[in-house]
Scaffold this motif. Structure first.
Motif, PDB file in Angstrom:
ATOM      1  N   THR A   1     -60.272-110.284 -88.028  1.00 36.03           N
ATOM      2  CA  THR A   1     -60.955-109.015 -88.318  1.00 36.03           C
ATOM      3  C   THR A   1     -61.298-108.928 -89.791  1.00 36.03           C
ATOM      4  N   ALA A   2     -62.202-107.964 -90.105  1.00 34.69           N
ATOM      5  CA  ALA A   2     -62.598-107.740 -91.496  1.00 34.69           C
ATOM      6  C   ALA A   2     -61.381-107.355 -92.329  1.00 34.69           C
ATOM      7  N   GLN A   3     -60.427-106.666 -91.712  1.00 38.61           N
ATOM      8  CA  GLN A   3     -59.197-106.300 -92.418  1.00 38.61           C
ATOM      9  C   GLN A   3     -58.413-107.546 -92.827  1.00 38.61           C
ATOM     10  N   ASP A   4     -58.330-108.534 -91.901  1.00 41.30           N
ATOM     11  CA  ASP A   4     -57.632-109.790 -92.227  1.00 41.30           C
ATOM     12  C   ASP A   4     -58.263-110.421 -93.468  1.00 41.30           C
ATOM     13  N   VAL A   5     -59.612-110.447 -93.520  1.00 46.21           N
ATOM     14  CA  VAL A   5     -60.325-111.064 -94.644  1.00 46.21           C
ATOM     15  C   VAL A   5     -60.027-110.306 -95.932  1.00 46.21           C
ATOM     16  N   GLN A   6     -60.016-108.979 -95.811  1.00 44.97           N
ATOM     17  CA  GLN A   6     -59.742-108.150 -96.987  1.00 44.97           C
ATOM     18  C   GLN A   6     -58.338-108.443 -97.545  1.00 44.97           C
TER      19      GLN A   6
ATOM     20  N   LEU B   1     -63.959-122.741-115.551  1.00 47.08           N
ATOM     21  CA  LEU B   1     -63.402-123.252-114.309  1.00 47.08           C
ATOM     22  C   LEU B   1     -62.909-122.122-113.392  1.00 47.08           C
ATOM     23  N   VAL B   2     -62.119-121.247-114.028  1.00 47.80           N
ATOM     24  CA  VAL B   2     -61.542-120.164-113.215  1.00 47.80           C
ATOM     25  C   VAL B   2     -62.629-119.235-112.686  1.00 47.80           C
ATOM     26  N   ASN B   3     -63.615-118.902-113.550  1.00 47.95           N
ATOM     27  CA  ASN B   3     -64.692-118.018-113.086  1.00 47.95           C
ATOM     28  C   ASN B   3     -65.526-118.654-111.986  1.00 47.95           C
ATOM     29  N   ALA B   4     -65.791-119.951-112.103  1.00 47.41           N
ATOM     30  CA  ALA B   4     -66.540-120.654-111.051  1.00 47.41           C
ATOM     31  C   ALA B   4     -65.755-120.597-109.746  1.00 47.41           C
ATOM     32  N   ALA B   5     -64.417-120.809-109.870  1.00 44.06           N
ATOM     33  CA  ALA B   5     -63.570-120.760-108.678  1.00 44.06           C
ATOM     34  C   ALA B   5     -63.619-119.374-108.045  1.00 44.06           C
ATOM     35  N   ARG B   6     -63.617-118.370-108.928  1.00 45.73           N
ATOM     36  CA  ARG B   6     -63.652-116.995-108.458  1.00 45.73           C
ATOM     37  C   ARG B   6     -64.920-116.723-107.634  1.00 45.73           C
ATOM     38  N   SER B   7     -66.089-117.136-108.187  1.00 46.04           N
ATOM     39  CA  SER B   7     -67.355-116.919-107.461  1.00 46.04           C
ATOM     40  C   SER B   7     -67.349-117.683-106.148  1.00 46.04           C
ATOM     41  N   ALA B   8     -66.836-118.925-106.173  1.00 45.65           N
ATOM     42  CA  ALA B   8     -66.830-119.736-104.959  1.00 45.65           C
ATOM     43  C   ALA B   8     -65.973-119.057-103.879  1.00 45.65           C
ATOM     44  N   LEU B   9     -64.805-118.553-104.340  1.00 47.19           N
ATOM     45  CA  LEU B   9     -63.914-117.881-103.389  1.00 47.19           C
ATOM     46  C   LEU B   9     -64.575-116.632-102.794  1.00 47.19           C
ATOM     47  N   GLU B  10     -65.179-115.870-103.705  1.00 41.25           N
ATOM     48  CA  GLU B  10     -65.828-114.626-103.242  1.00 41.25           C
ATOM     49  C   GLU B  10     -66.913-114.946-102.213  1.00 41.25           C
ATOM     50  N   ALA B  11     -67.681-116.009-102.474  1.00 40.55           N
ATOM     51  CA  ALA B  11     -68.736-116.398-101.530  1.00 40.55           C
ATOM     52  C   ALA B  11     -68.135-116.758-100.176  1.00 40.55           C
ATOM     53  N   LYS B  12     -67.043-117.535-100.185  1.00 42.09           N
ATOM     54  CA  LYS B  12     -66.380-117.926 -98.941  1.00 42.09           C
ATOM     55  C   LYS B  12     -65.882-116.693 -98.176  1.00 42.09           C
ATOM     56  N   LEU B  13     -65.262-115.778 -98.955  1.00 42.89           N
ATOM     57  CA  LEU B  13     -64.725-114.558 -98.323  1.00 42.89           C
ATOM     58  C   LEU B  13     -65.837-113.773 -97.639  1.00 42.89           C
ATOM     59  N   GLN B  14     -66.975-113.656 -98.360  1.00 39.95           N
ATOM     60  CA  GLN B  14     -68.079-112.870 -97.784  1.00 39.95           C
ATOM     61  C   GLN B  14     -68.640-113.523 -96.542  1.00 39.95           C
ATOM     62  N   GLU B  15     -68.741-114.829 -96.610  1.00 39.63           N
ATOM     63  CA  GLU B  15     -69.279-115.578 -95.476  1.00 39.63           C
ATOM     64  C   GLU B  15     -68.400-115.362 -94.236  1.00 39.63           C
ATOM     65  N   ARG B  16     -67.071-115.507 -94.498  1.00 40.38           N
ATOM     66  CA  ARG B  16     -66.139-115.370 -93.369  1.00 40.38           C
ATOM     67  C   ARG B  16     -66.130-113.934 -92.835  1.00 40.38           C
ATOM     68  N   GLN B  17     -66.221-112.996 -93.781  1.00 40.34           N
ATOM     69  CA  GLN B  17     -66.227-111.586 -93.365  1.00 40.34           C
ATOM     70  C   GLN B  17     -67.406-111.309 -92.431  1.00 40.34           C
ATOM     71  N   ALA B  18     -68.591-111.830 -92.797  1.00 34.49           N
ATOM     72  CA  ALA B  18     -69.775-111.620 -91.964  1.00 34.49           C
ATOM     73  C   ALA B  18     -69.552-112.221 -90.574  1.00 34.49           C
ATOM     74  N   GLU B  19     -68.990-113.418 -90.545  1.00 33.91           N
ATOM     75  CA  GLU B  19     -68.720-114.068 -89.255  1.00 33.91           C
ATOM     76  C   GLU B  19     -67.811-113.230 -88.374  1.00 33.91           C
ATOM     77  N   VAL B  20     -66.698-112.814 -88.999  1.00 33.86           N
ATOM     78  CA  VAL B  20     -65.694-112.047 -88.250  1.00 33.86           C
ATOM     79  C   VAL B  20     -66.284-110.738 -87.718  1.00 33.86           C
TER      80      VAL B  20
END
Ligand code: PHE
Length: 341
Positions: free
Chosen positions: A22-27, A61-80
């Protein structure tokens, strides 16, 4: 060093996201890594311990990781969310091809069917139908019908009195008097009177409220043979053409001569059936020639006109017709019984 930490974190997030439903799990995952007290946020906060020369690279490095993570989270959230919607639509689907529930339709009660059948037979013979009051005076229920005061026949009727002079009618015969009194003297009369009657009696074949049908004909030259022929025709109409009918002498204060009529047990195969008596005959109605006193008491002249009358129980006829041995079944409203008719 830092690359390894970030790599491990990305791996872990990937893993966690796979299990989100669920979207809650992603959050929850987002909070764990990117929240104020999140693991990646903690890395950024640790920048002050990094030697100044390495800080820009570290920050990048950390900021790039942050954006990458955020993108993954959003992608998964949309799927869920899409999956959640699909499941909900599936479960809320209406199958409009299912057959609808049929409403229960009413139908006629066996007593009503019997009464109709009887009425139709008499209407075809030219009778008119009239109805009268169920609360009746002693005068119409007894006196007009030639019951002398204190006559034992009054007790025979198991009357239910409301006051000294008012009672629930014990038979439909008071309508004989009412009909005669409402006509001009000696005017011809040909009526049937269906309706409820009341007697203090209760067992498998007697109910305190039951139904009768009265008949009355008054005209010039009416004879007992007219009565016999008409009732024979009527009973064969109701019970079938092969029904045998017999007349037995009897007594009623309002008819002379009086008779009771029996029919042969045809409807259920003769002797030994559960409704028939051992004699093979069943009593079905009372009748007779209208007593001259009744004509006189109600304004008619017995020298000018004669008549006959009959009275029968609707329950009794329904019981015989349908082979029912307990009349209480008619009043219990058990659908298993009622839907058979
Ligand atoms: N009233 C009588 C009864 O209830 C039946 C009857 C009617 C008899 C008309 C003769 C004539 O028993």
């Amino acid at each position: 060093m830092i690359q390894e930490t970030i790599g491990a974190m990305q791996q872990a997030v990937q893993e966690r996201l796979l299990h989100c439903r669920t979207a809650q799990d992603v959050q929850a995952v987002r909070v764990q890594y990117l929240g104020k007290k999140g693991e990646l946020t903690a890395l950024l906060k640790g920048m002050k311990n990094v030697p100044p020369a390495e800080r820009p690279a570290f920050g990048q490095l950390v900021n790039a990781a942050r954006s990458a993570l955020e993108a993954k989270l959003q992608e998964r959230q949309a799927e869920v969310e899409e999956q959640e919607m699909a499941t909900r639509l599936q479960s809320e689907t209406l199958d409009i091809t299912l057959p609808s529930r049929q409403p229960v339709r009413g139908h006629m009660h066996p007593l009503h069917l019997t009464r109709r059948h009887m009425e139709e037979a008499f209407l075809r013979m030219g009778f008119s139908l009239v109805e009268g009051p169920e609360i009746e005076t002693d005068y119409f229920n007894f006196q007009c019908l030639n019951f002398p005061p204190d006559h034992p026949a009054r007790d025979m009727q198991d009357s239910m009195y409301l006051t000294d002079s008012l009672l629930l009618r014990t038979h439909t015969s008071p309508m004989q008097a009412r009909v005669l009194q409402s006509h001009k003297p000696n005017e011809p009369v040909k009526v049937i009177v269906p309706g409820k009657v009341y007697r203090w009696d209760y067992d498998a074949t007697h109910s305190p409220v039951f139904h009768q049908m009265e008949g009355l004909i008054v005209d010039r030259h009416i004879r007992f043979s007219d009565l016999k022929g008409m009732l024979e025709d009527f009973l064969r109409e109701i019970f079938g053409a092969s029904t045998k009918v017999r007349f037995r002498a009897s007594y009623f204060p309002f008819t002379e001569p009086s008779a009771e009529v029996d029919i042969s047990c045809v409807m259920c195969g003769g002797e030994g059936c559960r409704v028939c008596s051992h004699t093979g005959w069943l009593e079905i109605l009372g009748c007779g020639m209208v007593h001259p006193n009744v004509l006189r008491l109600n304004g008619y002249d017995p020298e000018q006109v004669t008549g006959f009358a009959f009275g029968m129980g609707v329950e009794r006829i329904a019981m015989l017709k349908y082979g029912i041995d307990d009349l209480r079944l008619f009043y219990e409203n058990d659908m298993r019984f009622l839907t058979q008719f």
